[in-house]
Design a protein around this motif. Structure first.
Motif, PDB file in Angstrom:
ATOM      1  N   THR A 206       4.352  -5.069   6.794  1.00 53.35           N
ATOM      2  CA  THR A 206       4.817  -4.278   5.626  1.00 53.35           C
ATOM      3  C   THR A 206       3.440  -3.640   4.836  1.00 53.35           C
ATOM      4  N   ASP A 207       2.258  -3.807   5.791  1.00 57.46           N
ATOM      5  CA  ASP A 207       0.909  -3.253   4.794  1.00 57.46           C
ATOM      6  C   ASP A 207       0.788  -1.896   5.423  1.00 57.46           C
ATOM      7  N   TRP A 208       1.247  -1.528   6.595  1.00 61.28           N
ATOM      8  CA  TRP A 208       0.977  -0.288   7.276  1.00 61.28           C
ATOM      9  C   TRP A 208       1.513   0.892   6.405  1.00 61.28           C
ATOM     10  N   PRO A 209       0.643   2.266   6.442  1.00 58.56           N
ATOM     11  CA  PRO A 209      -0.649   1.979   6.934  1.00 58.56           C
ATOM     12  C   PRO A 209      -1.391   1.668   5.788  1.00 58.56           C
ATOM     13  N   LEU A 210      -2.772   1.368   6.472  1.00 61.85           N
ATOM     14  CA  LEU A 210      -3.881   1.355   5.078  1.00 61.85           C
ATOM     15  C   LEU A 210      -4.332   2.585   4.897  1.00 61.85           C
ATOM     16  N   ALA A 211      -4.790   2.805   3.758  1.00 64.44           N
ATOM     17  CA  ALA A 211      -5.445   4.221   3.245  1.00 64.44           C
ATOM     18  C   ALA A 211      -6.626   4.013   2.588  1.00 64.44           C
ATOM     19  N   VAL A 212      -7.625   4.340   3.228  1.00 66.36           N
ATOM     20  CA  VAL A 212      -9.151   4.400   2.820  1.00 66.36           C
ATOM     21  C   VAL A 212      -9.709   5.435   1.988  1.00 66.36           C
ATOM     22  N   THR A 213      -9.998   5.230   0.792  1.00 68.40           N
ATOM     23  CA  THR A 213     -10.646   6.495   0.051  1.00 68.40           C
ATOM     24  C   THR A 213     -12.004   6.465   0.211  1.00 68.40           C
ATOM     25  N   ALA A 214     -12.732   7.849  -0.254  1.00 66.28           N
ATOM     26  CA  ALA A 214     -13.838   7.859   0.212  1.00 66.28           C
ATOM     27  C   ALA A 214     -14.870   7.052  -0.745  1.00 66.28           C
ATOM     28  N   ALA A 215     -14.455   6.392  -1.692  1.00 70.30           N
ATOM     29  CA  ALA A 215     -15.119   5.353  -2.484  1.00 70.30           C
ATOM     30  C   ALA A 215     -15.118   3.990  -1.652  1.00 70.30           C
ATOM     31  N   GLY A 216     -14.258   3.891  -0.551  1.00 76.53           N
ATOM     32  CA  GLY A 216     -14.098   2.704   0.235  1.00 76.53           C
ATOM     33  C   GLY A 216     -12.988   1.847  -0.137  1.00 76.53           C
ATOM     34  N   THR A 217     -12.550   2.208  -1.251  1.00 78.43           N
ATOM     35  CA  THR A 217     -11.145   1.370  -1.644  1.00 78.43           C
ATOM     36  C   THR A 217     -10.178   1.575  -0.589  1.00 78.43           C
ATOM     37  N   VAL A 218      -9.600   0.130  -0.338  1.00 80.00           N
ATOM     38  CA  VAL A 218      -8.377   0.247   0.806  1.00 80.00           C
ATOM     39  C   VAL A 218      -7.196   0.009   0.018  1.00 80.00           C
ATOM     40  N   LEU A 219      -6.263   0.703   0.356  1.00 75.77           N
ATOM     41  CA  LEU A 219      -4.919   0.336  -0.273  1.00 75.77           C
ATOM     42  C   LEU A 219      -3.902   0.070   0.911  1.00 75.77           C
ATOM     43  N   ARG A 220      -2.909  -0.813   0.599  1.00 74.47           N
ATOM     44  CA  ARG A 220      -1.997  -1.232   1.690  1.00 74.47           C
ATOM     45  C   ARG A 220      -0.665  -0.643   1.218  1.00 74.47           C
ATOM     46  N   ASN A 221      -0.290   0.195   2.248  1.00 71.70           N
ATOM     47  CA  ASN A 221       0.785   0.781   2.361  1.00 71.70           C
ATOM     48  C   ASN A 221       1.365   1.492   0.743  1.00 71.70           C
ATOM     49  N   PRO A 222       0.410   2.423   0.451  1.00 73.21           N
ATOM     50  CA  PRO A 222       0.530   2.794  -1.063  1.00 73.21           C
ATOM     51  C   PRO A 222       1.797   3.672  -0.971  1.00 73.21           C
ATOM     52  N   GLY A 223       2.023   4.058  -2.214  1.00 68.63           N
ATOM     53  CA  GLY A 223       3.211   4.548  -2.804  1.00 68.63           C
ATOM     54  C   GLY A 223       2.467   6.000  -3.085  1.00 68.63           C
ATOM     55  N   GLU A 224       3.231   7.085  -2.989  1.00 63.28           N
ATOM     56  CA  GLU A 224       2.606   8.359  -3.142  1.00 63.28           C
ATOM     57  C   GLU A 224       1.884   8.311  -4.413  1.00 63.28           C
ATOM     58  N   THR A 225       2.392   8.161  -5.646  1.00 63.82           N
ATOM     59  CA  THR A 225       1.813   8.071  -6.905  1.00 63.82           C
ATOM     60  C   THR A 225       0.484   7.103  -6.884  1.00 63.82           C
ATOM     61  N   GLU A 226       0.552   6.020  -6.221  1.00 66.96           N
ATOM     62  CA  GLU A 226      -0.431   5.177  -6.398  1.00 66.96           C
ATOM     63  C   GLU A 226      -1.766   5.818  -5.589  1.00 66.96           C
ATOM     64  N   LEU A 227      -1.322   6.529  -4.368  1.00 62.43           N
ATOM     65  CA  LEU A 227      -2.284   7.180  -3.624  1.00 62.43           C
ATOM     66  C   LEU A 227      -2.792   8.165  -4.231  1.00 62.43           C
ATOM     67  N   ALA A 228      -2.190   9.124  -4.953  1.00 67.54           N
ATOM     68  CA  ALA A 228      -2.429  10.244  -5.519  1.00 67.54           C
ATOM     69  C   ALA A 228      -3.604   9.984  -6.932  1.00 67.54           C
ATOM     70  N   ARG A 229      -3.298   8.844  -7.491  1.00 69.71           N
ATOM     71  CA  ARG A 229      -4.144   8.553  -8.619  1.00 69.71           C
ATOM     72  C   ARG A 229      -5.444   7.917  -8.054  1.00 69.71           C
ATOM     73  N   ALA A 230      -5.478   7.325  -6.691  1.00 67.69           N
ATOM     74  CA  ALA A 230      -6.718   6.704  -6.294  1.00 67.69           C
ATOM     75  C   ALA A 230      -7.564   7.759  -5.656  1.00 67.69           C
ATOM     76  N   LEU A 231      -6.837   9.234  -5.305  1.00 69.41           N
ATOM     77  CA  LEU A 231      -7.563  10.323  -4.819  1.00 69.41           C
ATOM     78  C   LEU A 231      -8.067  11.027  -5.745  1.00 69.41           C
ATOM     79  N   GLY A 232      -7.522  10.826  -7.130  1.00 78.63           N
ATOM     80  CA  GLY A 232      -7.743  11.986  -8.295  1.00 78.63           C
ATOM     81  C   GLY A 232      -7.111  13.060  -8.232  1.00 78.63           C
ATOM     82  N   MET A 233      -5.888  13.180  -7.451  1.00 84.56           N
ATOM     83  CA  MET A 233      -4.987  14.148  -7.499  1.00 84.56           C
ATOM     84  C   MET A 233      -4.204  14.484  -8.814  1.00 84.56           C
ATOM     85  N   ILE A 234      -4.253  13.394  -9.681  1.00 81.14           N
ATOM     86  CA  ILE A 234      -3.284  13.791 -10.676  1.00 81.14           C
ATOM     87  C   ILE A 234      -4.509  13.639 -11.835  1.00 81.14           C
TER      88      ILE A 234
END
Length: 570
Positions: A206-234
């Motif tokens: 259930t953790d797939w995929p892992l998403a690794v940001t440029a800062a090295g933060t690892v997100l486990r199967n993030p939602g779109e909004t969670e990933l967008a905030r981590a990437l600074g898209m919002i």
């Protein structure tokens, strides 16, 4: 700032065979006269050897014009890899399309020796593009090409780790691709770094995929909004600003409204729960849109409009859903409650939230969505269909475009249509193309009734039924695409007084009984100051050209409502 991701030598030259495409347009050199014309838009900034001008994952300060010295551009990912991209020197400028709105930098820029620059912040950069037409055209083209190069190289964005055919990977890849955000995928089955990260974090299925940001933060199967905030898209908060117009929906109608309204000086904010482009973004090729005789991909058309809207200063917030609309206007502004807890306020509102493909009554449908059932046909989904039999449900233009596109990848496309023909719902040129494509089988008066497979893993078989004889048949199909009708995205309008028709579409103009006795424009709803355009509007033609036309047309009504005497959109 930003390039194709090609490695270079110390002199800034790409290795043989790896030169940037359209290099002169991507990295133009400014003349002394051009730089002189730009000085009034920026301020001088100096940097010492080794100092960073901008940094991956952090908001960029704007566009740098190098006056003296050199700047090394490098790509850095969250796994610790740093790759040289290009060196730039006097007369060149550092930026990509994200700097029009102050978004995060996608690469690092470091001074090599002492560097003097002219820094042009985002709002002045937009003013420059408008004021200096010829120069602005060259800069704008370069900004766009640099983002395209980053996307093609998978440089500057997050690293996704997981099997390429897993539903989570496809979901996040689709989200990032539709929003024009670079990324790259590592499969732990073939990549050593990915396998090491998997061992370290020991993810469950259930953790797939892992998403690794440029800062090295690892997100486990993030939602779109969670990933967008981590990437600074919002971007930052808009709680304390009152816009002239808030546009809900970033499809063709919403983007057209944003471009015309912002270009005429209105302050504009646009929201969308998913991505820019709407349903039109799913079109592999639109061939009957004026001005594109060879056709244009829906995503390419939307991407150009998205860049245009940013050029004229529209604030675009994606992904952000509007939960409700308060039309009380206690302080003279409408209030839009966002899913993140913030509130947008605007003097007028344009409803451009479009329609979503309907979920047909199919047995086990929910068990296979994202695991063989798709509502989008992009190259990401197409790669899963190589040399397979696939199913496609729908008889409209979007279904036809998807069928033609997927036929180039699949062995056979079973096109399931509830009606007895295509003439009433599809453009003639698409019908002729489908009929001329040998591996598309048309199945009229037929409906899909059940899906079979391993629950939570993958679709394996599709069963359908003749609506005339009642006979059922099935085929081994692992991918089914649904383009069956559309339901309006109007739930967020509940309780605000906007009249809807029986299908849930927004009623405008004299159609609304609540508008009787008051002069209204054709695109105004039953609530003064709230307008509707595009597919969400009752009676609209449900075509890209129509949506864009309504987006332009509504700006005149906005000016009238706001009491502005500015020239209306043409």
């Amino acid at each position: 700032m930003g390039a194709e991701g090609t490695t270079v030598d110390t002199a800034g030259n790409a290795p043989p065979g790896q030169a940037f495409p359209r290099r002169a347009q991507t990295f133009p050199e400014l003349t002394t006269q051009e730089i002189a014309r730009m000085r009034g838009f920026g301020d001088i900034r100096t940097y010492r050897d080794g100092e960073k001008l901008f940094e991956t994952g952090k908001p960029g300060p704007g566009m740098f014009v190098i006056l003296s010295g050199h700047v090394a551009i490098t790509q850095r990912d969250g796994l610790g890899h740093v790759t040289p991209v290009i060196n730039q020197g006097p007369g060149q400028f550092l930026a990509e399309i994200g700097q029009l709105s102050g978004r995060v930098a996608l690469v690092d820029g470091r001074a090599e020796g002492d560097v003097e620059t002219l820094l042009i912040p985002p709002e002045r950069l937009r003013a420059l593009l408008v004021a200096e037409a010829d120069l602005g055209e060259r800069i704008m083209r370069a900004l766009i090409l640099r983002r395209v190069s980053l996307i093609q190289a998978g440089a500057g964005g997050p690293v996704l780790i997981g099997p390429s055919d897993s539903s989570g990977v496809i979901r996040l890849q689709g989200f990032l691709t539709r929003n024009g955000f670079p990324h790259h995928l590592l499969d732990p089955a073939t990549d050593h770094d990915a396998a090491e990260l998997i061992v370290r974090y020991s993810p469950s299925p259930t953790d797939w995929p892992l998403a690794v940001t440029a800062a090295g933060t690892v997100l486990r199967n993030p939602g779109e909004t969670e990933l967008a905030r981590a990437l600074g898209m919002i971007g930052g908060s808009t709680d304390h600003k009152i816009y002239d117009v808030a546009i809900v929906g970033c499809g063709p109608a919403g983007l057209a409204t944003a471009v015309y309204a912002a270009s005429e000086g209105l302050s504009v904010v646009v929201t969308d729960a998913r991505s820019y482009g709407g349903q039109a973004g799913a079109s592999a090729r639109i061939e009957n849109y004026l001005g594109f005789p060879t056709g244009i991909a829906g995503q390419a058309l939307a991407g150009r409009a998205f860049s245009q809207a940013q050029k004229f200063g529209a604030d675009i917030i994606i992904p952000t859903a509007v939960k409700s609309l308060d039309c009380s206007r206690t302080d003279g502004a409408f209030a839009l409650a966002l899913d993140g807890g913030e509130t947008l306020r605007a003097k007028s509102v344009v409803v451009a939230s479009g329609a979503r493909y309907r979920r047909p009554e199919i047995e086990n449908l929910d068990k296979f969505e994202g695991r063989g059932v798709w509502y989008w046909a992009s190259p990401i989904e197409a790669r899963l269909c190589a040399k397979q039999d696939i199913g496609l449900v729908g008889g409209g233009n979007s279904a036809g475009q998807a069928a033609v596109f997927l036929s180039g990848h699949a062995r056979k496309v079973h096109m399931v249509i509830r009606g007895g023909g295509l003439g009433a719902s599809m453009s003639r040129y698409l019908i002729e193309r489908i009929e001329a494509t040998p591996n598309i089988e048309l199945m009229f008066n037929t409906e899909v009734v059940a899906l079979e497979g391993t629950e939570g893993v993958s679709l394996e078989r599709v069963r359908w039924r003749s609506r005339l004889s009642g006979e059922e048949d099935s085929a081994a199909i692992r991918n089914l695409f649904l383009f069956a009708g559309a339901d309006p995205a109007t739930g967020w309008l509940d309780g605000c007084g906007v009249t809807l028709d029986r299908g849930g579409f927004v009623v405008t103009g004299a159609q609304s009984e609540q508008n009787l006795g008051r002069p209204v424009t054709p695109l105004e709803t039953s609530v003064p100051g709230v307008f509707a355009v595009g597919d969400v509007r009752s009676g609209s033609v449900k075509r890209v050209g129509g949506a864009i036309g309504e987006g332009a047309q509504v700006v005149a009504a906005l000016h009238a409502f706001l009491g502005d005497t500015a020239k209306p959109a043409l």
